[in-house]
Design a protein around this motif. Structure first.
Motif, PDB file in Angstrom:
ATOM      1  N   LEU A  55      -1.949  12.897   7.179  1.00 33.44           N
ATOM      2  CA  LEU A  55      -1.598  11.557   7.145  1.00 33.44           C
ATOM      3  C   LEU A  55      -2.677  10.959   5.909  1.00 33.44           C
ATOM      4  N   ARG A  56      -2.223  10.547   4.804  1.00 30.09           N
ATOM      5  CA  ARG A  56      -3.180   9.943   3.806  1.00 30.09           C
ATOM      6  C   ARG A  56      -2.665   8.768   3.665  1.00 30.09           C
ATOM      7  N   TRP A  57      -3.427   7.585   3.575  1.00 28.56           N
ATOM      8  CA  TRP A  57      -2.998   6.155   3.227  1.00 28.56           C
ATOM      9  C   TRP A  57      -3.945   5.536   2.371  1.00 28.56           C
ATOM     10  N   GLU A  58      -3.614   4.392   1.522  1.00 27.31           N
ATOM     11  CA  GLU A  58      -4.650   4.007   0.533  1.00 27.31           C
ATOM     12  C   GLU A  58      -3.994   2.544   0.475  1.00 27.31           C
ATOM     13  N   GLN A  59      -5.067   1.478   0.579  1.00 26.50           N
ATOM     14  CA  GLN A  59      -4.812   0.110   0.396  1.00 26.50           C
ATOM     15  C   GLN A  59      -3.667  -0.092   1.027  1.00 26.50           C
ATOM     16  N   ALA A  60      -3.388   0.155   2.706  1.00 27.13           N
ATOM     17  CA  ALA A  60      -2.346  -0.084   3.147  1.00 27.13           C
ATOM     18  C   ALA A  60      -2.637  -1.336   4.314  1.00 27.13           C
ATOM     19  N   TRP A  61      -1.774  -2.339   4.169  1.00 22.23           N
ATOM     20  CA  TRP A  61      -1.876  -3.282   5.260  1.00 22.23           C
ATOM     21  C   TRP A  61      -1.472  -2.554   6.507  1.00 22.23           C
ATOM     22  N   ALA A  98     -10.795  13.230   8.214  1.00 24.46           N
ATOM     23  CA  ALA A  98     -11.569  13.499   6.942  1.00 24.46           C
ATOM     24  C   ALA A  98     -12.088  12.160   6.153  1.00 24.46           C
ATOM     25  N   GLN A  99     -11.467  11.164   6.429  1.00 23.48           N
ATOM     26  CA  GLN A  99     -11.949   9.978   5.714  1.00 23.48           C
ATOM     27  C   GLN A  99     -11.742   8.820   6.735  1.00 23.48           C
ATOM     28  N   GLY A 149       0.512  -1.062  -0.080  1.00 18.78           N
ATOM     29  CA  GLY A 149      -0.109  -0.042   0.125  1.00 18.78           C
ATOM     30  C   GLY A 149       0.736   1.062  -0.035  1.00 18.78           C
ATOM     31  N   SER A 150       0.173   2.273   0.107  1.00 17.02           N
ATOM     32  CA  SER A 150       0.855   3.753  -0.140  1.00 17.02           C
ATOM     33  C   SER A 150       0.608   4.577   1.156  1.00 17.02           C
ATOM     34  N   ALA A 151       1.209   5.583   1.441  1.00 17.97           N
ATOM     35  CA  ALA A 151       0.863   6.629   2.484  1.00 17.97           C
ATOM     36  C   ALA A 151       1.960   7.765   2.189  1.00 17.97           C
ATOM     37  N   SER A 152       1.343   8.881   2.559  1.00 19.66           N
ATOM     38  CA  SER A 152       1.921  10.306   2.678  1.00 19.66           C
ATOM     39  C   SER A 152       1.526  10.881   3.865  1.00 19.66           C
ATOM     40  N   VAL A 153       2.665  12.006   4.119  1.00 25.18           N
ATOM     41  CA  VAL A 153       2.365  12.922   5.089  1.00 25.18           C
ATOM     42  C   VAL A 153       2.760  14.335   4.641  1.00 25.18           C
ATOM     43  N   THR A 154       1.862  15.219   4.789  1.00 26.82           N
ATOM     44  CA  THR A 154       2.107  16.594   4.075  1.00 26.82           C
ATOM     45  C   THR A 154       1.794  17.450   5.255  1.00 26.82           C
ATOM     46  N   PRO A 155       2.907  18.310   5.577  1.00 26.38           N
ATOM     47  CA  PRO A 155       2.689  19.358   6.885  1.00 26.38           C
ATOM     48  C   PRO A 155       2.256  20.792   6.264  1.00 26.38           C
ATOM     49  N   GLY A 156       1.425  21.400   7.198  1.00 25.94           N
ATOM     50  CA  GLY A 156       1.023  22.668   6.658  1.00 25.94           C
ATOM     51  C   GLY A 156      -0.441  23.143   7.581  1.00 25.94           C
ATOM     52  N   GLN A 157      -1.116  23.956   6.918  1.00 27.09           N
ATOM     53  CA  GLN A 157      -2.211  24.477   7.722  1.00 27.09           C
ATOM     54  C   GLN A 157      -3.348  23.813   7.296  1.00 27.09           C
ATOM     55  N   VAL A 158      -4.286  23.330   8.243  1.00 28.75           N
ATOM     56  CA  VAL A 158      -5.521  22.614   7.897  1.00 28.75           C
ATOM     57  C   VAL A 158      -6.653  23.227   8.895  1.00 28.75           C
ATOM     58  N   ASP A 159      -7.331  23.785   8.503  1.00 37.29           N
ATOM     59  CA  ASP A 159      -8.555  24.489   9.135  1.00 37.29           C
ATOM     60  C   ASP A 159      -8.446  25.130  10.297  1.00 37.29           C
ATOM     61  N   GLY A 160      -7.349  25.925  10.003  1.00 41.41           N
ATOM     62  CA  GLY A 160      -7.174  26.829  11.491  1.00 41.41           C
ATOM     63  C   GLY A 160      -5.824  26.502  12.063  1.00 41.41           C
ATOM     64  N   GLN A 161      -5.416  25.157  12.011  1.00 40.86           N
ATOM     65  CA  GLN A 161      -4.235  24.582  12.848  1.00 40.86           C
ATOM     66  C   GLN A 161      -3.050  24.953  11.820  1.00 40.86           C
ATOM     67  N   ARG A 162      -2.098  25.757  12.240  1.00 43.98           N
ATOM     68  CA  ARG A 162      -1.057  26.237  11.486  1.00 43.98           C
ATOM     69  C   ARG A 162      -0.004  25.156  11.396  1.00 43.98           C
ATOM     70  N   HIS A 163       0.155  24.369  12.353  1.00 42.73           N
ATOM     71  CA  HIS A 163       1.043  23.406  12.373  1.00 42.73           C
ATOM     72  C   HIS A 163       0.554  21.872  12.475  1.00 42.73           C
ATOM     73  N   ALA A 164      -0.048  21.381  11.182  1.00 44.85           N
ATOM     74  CA  ALA A 164      -0.737  20.034  11.186  1.00 44.85           C
ATOM     75  C   ALA A 164       0.110  19.083  10.220  1.00 44.85           C
TER      76      ALA A 164
END
Length: 439
Positions: free
Chosen positions: A88-94, A124-125, A70-85
């Motif tokens: 984590l997204r993952w897809e079909q990951a064991w 989010a999902q 499977g795959s996974a990614s991490v992206t730093p940044g601002q999310v809905d008012g949180q500046r330092h978030a």
């Protein structure tokens, strides 16, 4: 096996685990500890994991990993008012994870009895995935809290602040003076969450509950893991139907197998061996992938053996208690003991062949193998040699040095066809004797 004796043994097992060997009080001036706030990549590095791949995240930069698991990614940044978030997204990951991995292990010994692990989470999902939270204080000290069901309930509700007592991650005998993973968010399936403001609060107040590790193994529950839902419940319903069909056809099972994926494998890799040895007994396979002792208890209490009178029930369970949560041997054995009591109540004319948990991992000194062997010592003491017979077949699976060959168990856990043939051959003498004799 006397029910009163059973409960007495369970109480003794629980009592022996009550005291967490950690200081009762922390220094009055103990300070909170920031694990991640967007600026902590150097002091508390973030590691992204996707199945067997792992890589550290560079400060302020996104990271992706992809492989057969499977795959996974991490992206730093601002999310809905949180500046330092961290997203984590993952897809079909064991298996995928975000780990905070300090260069030097943290000493949380003085904080553990009263501190909290706190963080902000935005789901989010998660319809097709699940999450857990983990803290590790060494190879044999991996403490995980499942959060699949409450995590799914948080989907679409924005940022939520979660606070767990640090004692949720501590057990009797744990050494919290060298915590090498103070926080990990683990995931499987497919999903997306955001994480922010991870810290340990010296004198915090927990807002989230956690199961009691001393009794979780015998608190009946369905298997609430993302990869197993809803397949697990569908299998349960199918087995209830199959049981009734066998009874209606006048071919009630004389032999029942109860366990986890190793037992379920008689329907797959072991099917040819099953047809040869056990089909003539109209045998019923009640093995479920991923099951712990508490999941077997739930199934028994929800009708899987009701109305049956098999001559023998073959029971092997507990390796997922070890591999998933590293339950202490006393706890897993207490769960097996409760299963035996349930079987005696529901199948009073049935003898139980209690099998030692099979070896796992290549080396005899491997952590999970050693835990299983400690459980097996306790399982042997649960047998009376008449109603409950204990058999340890493990030597048949190992070489002279105690090593487990991938030709028998390719993943060092689940047998392939040769492994099931070895199992059947090693079990045959004791099973034939039990089938031929009466209580």
């Amino acid at each position: 096996m006397n029910p009163h004796s059973t409960m007495h043994t369970l109480r003794l097992a629980i009592a022996s685990l009550v005291a967490i060997t950690l200081p009762a009080l922390a220094p009055a001036g103990a300070a909170d500890l920031t694990l991640y706030n967007g600026q902590a990549a150097s002091s508390q590095p973030v590691t992204l994991v996707a199945h067997e791949l792992a890589a550290p995240m560079q400060a302020g930069k996104a990271l992706s990993l992809s492989g057969a698991g499977g795959s996974a990614s991490v992206t730093p940044g601002q999310v809905d008012g949180q500046r330092h978030a961290l997203v984590l997204r993952w897809e079909q990951a064991w298996y995928a994870a975000l780990r905070l991995t300090p260069a030097t292990a943290l000493n949380l010994q003085m904080l553990a009895p009263h501190a909290t692990l706190e963080f902000d989470l935005r789901v989010a999902q998660l319809e097709q995935g699940g999450i857990d939270f983990k803290m590790a204080c060494g190879e044999a000290c991996q403490r995980k809290l499942g959060y699949v069901v409450p995590g799914r309930a948080m989907q679409g509700k924005g940022w939520q602040h979660l606070s767990f007592a640090l004692s949720c991650f501590a057990r009797a005998g744990d050494d919290f003076s060298k915590v090498d993973v103070p926080f990990a968010l683990e995931a499987n399936g497919t999903g997306e969450v955001a994480l922010a403001n991870v810290r340990i609060v010296a004198h915090g107040k927990a807002s989230q509950s956690c199961p009691d590790y001393r009794s979780i193994a015998f608190a009946p529950s369905p298997l609430n893991q993302a990869w197993a839902m809803p397949r697990w419940m569908q299998r349960h319903e199918q087995k209830l139907v199959l049981k009734q069909q066998l009874l209606s056809a006048g071919t009630p099972p004389q032999l029942v197998f109860i366990g986890d994926s190793i037992t379920e494998g008689w329907e797959k890799e072991g099917s040819a061996v099953w047809q040869q040895h056990y089909a003539p007994y109209h045998a019923l396979n009640l093995g479920y992938g991923g099951d712990h002792t508490e999941n077997v208890l739930w199934r028994l209490q929800h009708g899987e053996v009701d109305g049956l009178q098999p001559k023998v029930a073959v029971l092997m369970i507990g390796t997922n208690n070890t591999g998933d949560r590293q339950d202490q041997p006393e706890v897993t054995a207490a769960g097996v003991e409760r299963i035996l009591a349930e079987l005696r109540q529901r199948l009073p004319q049935t003898r139980v062949l209690l099998l030692a948990i099979f070896p796992r991992e290549a080396s005899a000194n491997a952590v999970l193998r050693r835990i299983n062997e400690q459980i097996n010592v306790r399982l042997a003491a649960l047998a009376d040699g008449e109603r409950v017979v204990f058999a340890n077949l493990n030597s048949a699976m190992l070489d002279a040095d105690g090593r487990l060959d991938t030709a028998i168990m390719p993943d060092l856990l689940h047998p392939q066809q040769r492994g099931y043939a070895i199992w059947a051959e090693a079990m045959q003498p004791v099973l034939e004797h039990m089938l031929a004799s009466q209580l």
